[in-house]
Enzyme design. Structure first.
Site, mmCIF file in Angstrom:
data_model
loop_
_atom_site.group_PDB
_atom_site.id
_atom_site.type_symbol
_atom_site.label_atom_id
_atom_site.label_comp_id
_atom_site.label_asym_id
_atom_site.label_seq_id
_atom_site.Cartn_x
_atom_site.Cartn_y
_atom_site.Cartn_z
ATOM 1 N N SER A 109 30.439 6.719 0.763
ATOM 2 C CA SER A 109 30.966 5.379 0.554
ATOM 3 C C SER A 109 29.904 4.363 0.169
ATOM 4 O O SER A 109 28.758 4.433 0.628
ATOM 5 C CB SER A 109 31.637 4.876 1.837
ATOM 6 O OG SER A 109 32.733 5.678 2.186
ATOM 7 N N VAL A 120 35.074 -4.303 0.585
ATOM 8 C CA VAL A 120 35.691 -3.241 -0.204
ATOM 9 C C VAL A 120 34.788 -2.022 -0.141
ATOM 10 O O VAL A 120 33.623 -2.081 -0.510
ATOM 11 C CB VAL A 120 35.906 -3.685 -1.664
ATOM 12 C CG1 VAL A 120 36.468 -2.544 -2.501
ATOM 13 C CG2 VAL A 120 36.822 -4.909 -1.730
ATOM 14 N N GLU A 121 35.354 -0.934 0.366
ATOM 15 C CA GLU A 121 34.644 0.339 0.441
ATOM 16 C C GLU A 121 35.172 1.232 -0.683
ATOM 17 O O GLU A 121 36.371 1.492 -0.752
ATOM 18 C CB GLU A 121 34.923 0.975 1.808
ATOM 19 C CG GLU A 121 34.261 2.305 2.045
ATOM 20 C CD GLU A 121 34.611 2.883 3.428
ATOM 21 O OE1 GLU A 121 34.263 4.057 3.641
ATOM 22 O OE2 GLU A 121 35.226 2.186 4.257
ATOM 23 N N LEU A 122 34.285 1.649 -1.563
ATOM 24 C CA LEU A 122 34.646 2.582 -2.617
ATOM 25 C C LEU A 122 34.067 3.933 -2.227
ATOM 26 O O LEU A 122 32.860 4.059 -2.019
ATOM 27 C CB LEU A 122 34.107 2.119 -3.982
ATOM 28 C CG LEU A 122 34.660 0.811 -4.502
ATOM 29 C CD1 LEU A 122 34.029 0.471 -5.841
ATOM 30 C CD2 LEU A 122 36.169 0.835 -4.608
#
Length: 126
Positions: A109, A120-122
């Site tokens: 992440s 916002v975690e991608l």
């Protein structure tokens, strides 16, 4: 009957156009117009309805606030490619890459902030 999936959620935002642009560029989400002047961001089989702060659609959260969400999205992109793309876009990464536990397995992440300050975690599954 048990819940089977999330259909949509709602984000309260300060600047509708800026939010639409950011999520389109960073997360590849598509802007949808629906109903009478409504806006959403679409991805996969889900969407995020957008409410502008001070002009929320009824019914809404008891205290709708821009910048109060923590969100995790799964991307179909290798972690190194994701980081390179974020760098090209000039999007600062607060943390990452970090190992995390997702709903169905281990993730890699990156954490960043959207225009309202939402976390916002991608992530991508390993």
């Amino acid at each position: 009957m048990p819940v089977t999936r999330i259909d949509h959620l709602v984000l309260t935002v300060a600047d509708l156009e800026r939010t639409i642009e950011w999520y389109g560029a960073v997360a590849g989400m598509t802007h949808l117009r629906f109903g009478e002047g409504r806006h959403a961001l679409s991805f996969g089989e889900q969407k995020i309805n957008l409410h502008v702060r001070g002009r929320e659609i009824e019914p809404h959260a008891a205290v709708p606030t821009a910048g109060s969400a923590d969100l995790c999205f799964i991307v179909d992109e290798a972690p190194d490619a994701l980081k390179a793309r974020l760098d090209r876009l000039g999007i600062p990464v607060e943390l990452g890459p970090l190992p995390r536990d997702g709903a169905t397995g281990e993730l890699t992440s990156y954490y960043l902030r959207d225009p309202d300050g939402n976390l916002v975690e991608l992530s991508s599954y390993r």
